[in-house]
Design a protein around this motif. Structure first.
Motif, PDB file in Angstrom:
ATOM      1  N   GLU A  16       0.825  -1.206   0.000  1.00 18.92           N
ATOM      2  CA  GLU A  16       0.000   0.000   0.000  1.00 18.92           C
ATOM      3  C   GLU A  16       0.863   1.261   0.000  1.00 18.92           C
ATOM      4  OE1 GLU A  16      -0.405  -2.585   1.994  1.00 18.92           O
ATOM      5  OE2 GLU A  16      -2.252  -3.406   1.125  1.00 18.92           O
ATOM      6  N   THR A  17       2.031   1.188   0.658  1.00 14.78           N
ATOM      7  CA  THR A  17       2.979   2.303   0.592  1.00 14.78           C
ATOM      8  C   THR A  17       3.977   1.992  -0.514  1.00 14.78           C
ATOM      9  OG1 THR A  17       4.266   1.249   2.376  1.00 14.78           O
ATOM     10  CG2 THR A  17       2.648   2.919   3.016  1.00 14.78           C
ATOM     11  N   VAL A  18       4.982   1.265  -0.176  1.00 18.90           N
ATOM     12  CA  VAL A  18       5.854   0.628  -1.157  1.00 18.90           C
ATOM     13  C   VAL A  18       6.545  -0.525  -0.436  1.00 18.90           C
ATOM     14  CG1 VAL A  18       7.818   2.146  -0.707  1.00 18.90           C
ATOM     15  CG2 VAL A  18       7.673   0.932  -2.892  1.00 18.90           C
ATOM     16  N   GLU A  19       6.582  -1.701  -1.060  1.00 21.48           N
ATOM     17  CA  GLU A  19       7.217  -2.869  -0.465  1.00 21.48           C
ATOM     18  C   GLU A  19       8.503  -3.155  -1.220  1.00 21.48           C
ATOM     19  OE1 GLU A  19       5.097  -6.682   0.933  1.00 21.48           O
ATOM     20  OE2 GLU A  19       6.020  -7.245  -0.990  1.00 21.48           O
ATOM     21  N   ILE A  20       9.593  -3.266  -0.463  1.00 24.56           N
ATOM     22  CA  ILE A  20      10.902  -3.533  -1.057  1.00 24.56           C
ATOM     23  C   ILE A  20      11.469  -4.792  -0.410  1.00 24.56           C
ATOM     24  CG2 ILE A  20      13.237  -2.676  -1.469  1.00 24.56           C
ATOM     25  CD1 ILE A  20      12.143   0.153  -1.221  1.00 24.56           C
ATOM     26  N   GLN A  41       1.145  -0.533  -4.742  1.00 27.46           N
ATOM     27  CA  GLN A  41      -0.268  -0.526  -5.097  1.00 27.46           C
ATOM     28  C   GLN A  41      -0.803   0.897  -5.016  1.00 27.46           C
ATOM     29  OE1 GLN A  41      -2.104  -3.289  -2.395  1.00 27.46           O
ATOM     30  NE2 GLN A  41      -1.417  -5.089  -3.529  1.00 27.46           N
ATOM     31  N   SER A  42      -1.593   1.249  -6.020  1.00 23.43           N
ATOM     32  CA  SER A  42      -2.207   2.571  -6.055  1.00 23.43           C
ATOM     33  C   SER A  42      -3.603   2.432  -6.646  1.00 23.43           C
ATOM     34  CB  SER A  42      -1.371   3.536  -6.895  1.00 23.43           C
ATOM     35  OG  SER A  42      -1.985   4.808  -6.966  1.00 23.43           O
ATOM     36  N   GLY A  43      -4.601   2.524  -5.779  1.00 23.84           N
ATOM     37  CA  GLY A  43      -5.964   2.338  -6.251  1.00 23.84           C
ATOM     38  C   GLY A  43      -6.169   0.936  -6.782  1.00 23.84           C
ATOM     39  N   GLU A  44      -6.565   0.835  -8.039  1.00 26.57           N
ATOM     40  CA  GLU A  44      -6.816  -0.466  -8.656  1.00 26.57           C
ATOM     41  C   GLU A  44      -5.617  -0.995  -9.427  1.00 26.57           C
ATOM     42  OE1 GLU A  44     -10.227   0.122 -11.058  1.00 26.57           O
ATOM     43  OE2 GLU A  44     -11.628   0.271  -9.374  1.00 26.57           O
ATOM     44  N   LEU A  45      -4.466  -0.334  -9.296  1.00 28.10           N
ATOM     45  CA  LEU A  45      -3.275  -0.733 -10.043  1.00 28.10           C
ATOM     46  C   LEU A  45      -2.194  -1.239  -9.092  1.00 28.10           C
ATOM     47  CD1 LEU A  45      -2.982   2.224 -12.585  1.00 28.10           C
ATOM     48  CD2 LEU A  45      -4.116   0.015 -12.913  1.00 28.10           C
ATOM     49  N   ASP A  84      -8.864  -7.482  -9.970  1.00 25.51           N
ATOM     50  CA  ASP A  84      -9.869  -8.341 -10.613  1.00 25.51           C
ATOM     51  C   ASP A  84     -11.290  -7.957 -10.235  1.00 25.51           C
ATOM     52  OD1 ASP A  84      -7.875  -9.826 -11.817  1.00 25.51           O
ATOM     53  OD2 ASP A  84      -7.693 -11.182 -10.103  1.00 25.51           O
ATOM     54  N   HIS A  85     -11.478  -6.726  -9.810  1.00 28.06           N
ATOM     55  CA  HIS A  85     -12.794  -6.313  -9.324  1.00 28.06           C
ATOM     56  C   HIS A  85     -13.668  -5.702 -10.401  1.00 28.06           C
ATOM     57  CE1 HIS A  85     -10.662  -5.959  -5.170  1.00 28.06           C
ATOM     58  NE2 HIS A  85     -11.064  -7.194  -5.423  1.00 28.06           N
ATOM     59  N   THR A  86     -13.155  -5.612 -11.618  1.00 21.62           N
ATOM     60  CA  THR A  86     -13.940  -5.083 -12.727  1.00 21.62           C
ATOM     61  C   THR A  86     -14.033  -6.135 -13.826  1.00 21.62           C
ATOM     62  OG1 THR A  86     -11.980  -4.091 -13.746  1.00 21.62           O
ATOM     63  CG2 THR A  86     -13.217  -2.725 -12.198  1.00 21.62           C
ATOM     64  N   ALA A  87     -14.841  -5.847 -14.837  1.00 22.59           N
ATOM     65  CA  ALA A  87     -15.037  -6.824 -15.916  1.00 22.59           C
ATOM     66  C   ALA A  87     -13.748  -7.087 -16.676  1.00 22.59           C
ATOM     67  CB  ALA A  87     -16.126  -6.335 -16.869  1.00 22.59           C
ATOM     68  N   LEU A  88     -12.886  -6.074 -16.781  1.00 25.59           N
ATOM     69  CA  LEU A  88     -11.634  -6.214 -17.515  1.00 25.59           C
ATOM     70  C   LEU A  88     -10.468  -6.195 -16.540  1.00 25.59           C
ATOM     71  CD1 LEU A  88     -10.091  -6.282 -20.241  1.00 25.59           C
ATOM     72  CD2 LEU A  88     -10.032  -3.773 -20.131  1.00 25.59           C
ATOM     73  N   SER A  89      -9.691  -7.262 -16.538  1.00 27.21           N
ATOM     74  CA  SER A  89      -8.445  -7.293 -15.775  1.00 27.21           C
ATOM     75  C   SER A  89      -7.296  -7.509 -16.751  1.00 27.21           C
ATOM     76  CB  SER A  89      -8.468  -8.396 -14.718  1.00 27.21           C
ATOM     77  OG  SER A  89      -8.594  -9.673 -15.315  1.00 27.21           O
TER      78      SER A  89
END
Length: 749
Positions: free
Chosen positions: A242-246, A314-318, A366-371
């Motif tokens: 959610e922040t950044v994972e290294i 992670q940023s929003g849905e990306l 995967d929460h929308t029709a297009l992933s």
């Protein structure tokens, strides 16, 4: 491939019928609370349930490995349909459904991609070290060219290590078994604070070789053992996605193998007259393939230093993913080439390999029709190989020491790729997928001969005829459909292509060879039935395999070397069924069946071990080669059956016992394309492994007794034809005999 509802209904009925027998046992045992474990995998570069992944995949968690006694790469064959592991010189040869590695030159590629923690391992060595402190192993069967690239025409073996956790844990273990097998292992997970976690693991293994060397010459030892293998791994994990994972990871491995022998299946004396005369003095070889008498000391040492950095955001849905890796592998090996107690020939191979890779990905959730997922990949390796052959002969005047054969080979490979994969849901239960990958490969190499047994040197590479450079590019793609027939039945169909780069014969004459190409059709069903008490997965496939690369050792331009050619075409098709059943609260049954038909449709080749090959006047190239159309593709048994039982029971004092038995039956198969009934054929066999573990009441201490290969039956795992300067004869490596042992593990709290 079109998919209709009646197809799904028919397959669902078949699965239900197969499971009905076991429903009564479950009802009688009152074990309705028990369910089969659903493993989360990253086969498609994102986390999915194995039962919702449209790929033929077998996956194991670390706990499964311990319970089933799988402790190295070769043991994995007993649990994965159509997987074959062989060994030649200083590396492993991995094959899936008949597609794998041919050749050991500096620019050879495998058809099965081997990954550790998302890092491609071009030249795998070692074995047991990669199986400690792992989260899971995934074996993907079939072309994975869209997401994994050019070296995944046969599939992917993916090893995923445990990463640092937010809590303290530590384990220590010890194993002792047959042939003085001794292993010490340990892992500790230390969280530093809320943002930083660390994990360190180490394993040390030592074992006498299982092929006994009867020679009394100084420095000789038994073969296929280890004088002490050490592997250590350190990891530091910072932040969260959610922040950044290294993640920073570093591994050091020092493998000190006792060397490999060449078990001769025949003797075809050859070479210069003095050498041939000395070869003729070799005593008769032992009948027992696990007994040898080699006068030359042998060793196989590999030192590997590797590391990688991985960043996830992670940023929003990306979600963004970046991983960069580096590996430096140094191998030194020595082998008695004549495989006898007569001092004729010793082979040395020194190999230095440096590889680098970078992968960048951006994916949606995967929460929308297009992933979707898009990415880029870069890989580079530089492999230097020095080969030395010492050769002796005999004349009326006594022993003759010929000048050494000395060869320097330096090959480089570079890959650039861009890929994308998208899945669109037409409705909640129906999805279409499309993937594409563009790959560019470049191979370069030089060869310099510095000694040739006193005879004229062959041309170096590059030369006026062959420049020592080969470039290839390819678009591979995948189109698929997924259908949720019900909450518990998942159906998929795929059409995909795969590609393995071509190259040129760097160790021999420089002649180029073409890429391999595969077109695959696949249809499968995955089902969890009876409240997840029964699992039956079916995968069917058909491969159109073009320009299969086959490698032999031969003499070209007056010098020995590997020579790779393309088989025109082969067809591979089959079906695999994997199943699990909870029979009661104490018993679980595992069973699988694999049927594969794999034949060459067109192939012309001469068996270089045949001293008097029959000339075929119908060879279209006019070379007199034999027509091998209809021969079986190597490493593919037609039928394979695996069956196992797992048992667990609790005791009154809080302790509990777990046990597992696994039986593998494998049909006849061949180890070379020539299908010689004596040389190449591996007869059908059965292999049984078993473990029993007692867990003490506090669940910190456990003791495991294990046996692998209960039948104590050994088989050929690879056939290698000796070089012409001592006579081209078939030699073989053999599997490990029965192994008994005791394992103790302690978990600190």
């Amino acid at each position: 491939m079109a998919l209709t509802k009646p197809n799904g209904i028919a397959l669902s009925c078949i699965a239900a019928a197969l499971a009905t027998h076991y429903a009564h046992a479950q009802e009688e045992s009152g074990s309705a609370q028990n369910e089969l474990e659903v493993i989360k995998v990253t086969a498609q570069k994102k986390v999915t349930s194995i039962q919702d992944t449209p790929v033929a995949i077998t996956a194991f968690t670390g706990n499964m490995f311990e319970q089933r006694g799988i402790d190295d790469l070769t043991n994995l064959q007993s649990y994965v349909p159509a997987l074959h592991i062989g060994q030649e010189q200083d590396g492993f040869k991995i094959s899936l459904r008949g597609i794998g590695l041919q050749g050991t030159s500096s620019i050879s590629d495998s058809g099965v991609a081997f990954y550790i923690d998302n890092n491609y391992i071009a030249r795998p060595a070692g074995g047991s070290s990669v199986f400690y402190d792992i989260e899971r192993i995934e074996v993907l069967r079939g072309p994975q060219g869209t997401l994994y690239g050019r070296n995944a025409t046969g599939g992917v073996v993916n090893v995923i290590s445990n990463t640092p956790k937010e809590y303290f844990e530590a384990e220590a273990g010890f194993t002792y078994g047959s042939r003085n097998h001794t292993e010490f292992r340990g892992v500790v997970n230390l969280p530093v604070n809320d943002d930083v976690r660390t994990r360190f693991s180490a394993v040390y293994t030592k074992e006498d070789g299982y092929i006994v060397n009867q020679s009394v010459q100084p420095g000789t030892q038994d073969f296929f053992g280890t004088n002490g293998d050490t592997t250590v791994r350190g990891q530091v994990l910072y932040g969260t996605p959610e922040t950044v994972e290294i993640l920073l990871s570093g591994t050091y491995s020092d493998i000190d193998g006792s060397g490999m022998n060449m078990t001769y299946l025949e003797r075809n004396p050859g070479g210069p007259p003095p050498v041939r005369a000395l070869v003729n003095t070799i005593p008769e070889d032992p009948d027992d393939p696990l007994i040898a008498s080699n006068d030359a000391p042998a060793f196989n040492r590999t030192e590997t230093t590797s590391g990688f950095i991985r960043m996830i955001k992670q940023s929003g849905e990306l979600e963004g993913f970046v991983q960069a890796s580096y590996s430096d592998q140094i191998t030194r090996s020595q082998q008695d080439f004549d495989g006898s107690d007569v001092d004729i020939s010793i082979f040395n191979k020194d190999q230095d390999n440096i590889s680098k890779s970078v992968e960048v990905r951006l994916s949606s959730d995967d929460h929308t029709a297009l992933s979707w997922i898009v990415g880029g990949y870069y890989f580079y390796e530089d492999t230097f190989i020095f080969r030395r052959v010492r050769l002796n002969g005999v004349t009326p005047g006594g022993i003759l020491n010929l000048p050494d054969f000395l060869l320097d080979e330096d090959g480089q490979g570079k890959t650039l790729a861009a890929f994308g994969n998208a899945t669109y849901a037409l409705q909640d239960d129906l999805r279409f997928s499309l993937g594409v990958r563009h790959t560019q490969d470049e191979k370069t190499g030089t060869k310099v001969t510095r000694g040739n047994f006193g005879t004229p040197f062959p041309p170096d590479i590059p030369n006026a005829q062959y420049p020592g450079v080969a470039e290839f590019s390819k678009n591979t793609w995948m189109a698929g459909i997924e259908y949720d027939y019900s909450d518990d039945v998942f159906v998929y169909a795929r059409r995909s292509t795969g590609y393995k780069a071509g190259g040129f014969n760097l160790t021999s004459n420089g002649l180029p060879y073409e890429p391999e190409n595969i077109a695959a059709w696949e249809f499968g069903i995955k089902s969890d039935l009876l409240q997840r008490k029964a699992r039956i997965n079916l995968d069917t496939f058909y491969y159109d395999y073009q320009d299969l690369q086959l490698t032999t050792l031969t003499t070209v331009n007056n010098a020995p070397g590997q020579f790779t050619t393309n088989a025109a075409q082969s067809t591979i098709y089959g079906a695999e069924i994997e199943s699990q059943f909870i029979l009661s609260s104490n018993f679980k049954l595992l069973a699988s069946y694999s049927y594969i038909s794999a034949e060459f449709d067109e192939l012309y080749s001469t068996d270089n071990r045949d001293p008097s090959p029959v000339v075929n006047p119908d060879d279209p190239a006019g070379l007199g080669r034999a027509n091998l159309a209809g021969n079986k593709v190597p490493y593919v048994p037609q039928s394979t059956i695996q069956a196992g039982v797992e048992y667990n029971t609790s005791l009154s004092d809080g302790a509990y016992i777990t046990a597992a038995v696994n039986m593998l039956w494998q049909d006849d198969m061949y180890l070379r394309e020539h299908n010689h009934p004596k040389i190449d054929k591996v007869e059908a066999y059965t292999k049984t492994d078993a473990t029993v573990t007692y867990h003490f009441p506090d669940d910190q201490l456990s003791i495991t007794a294990f046996v692998t290969n209960l039948e104590d039956d050994v088989q050929k795992t690879n056939v290698y034809v000796s070089p012409g300067f001592i006579g081209q004869s078939a030699t073989a490596a053999y599997s490990k005999p029965r192994t008994l042992g005791l394992r103790v593990d302690y978990r600190f709290e």
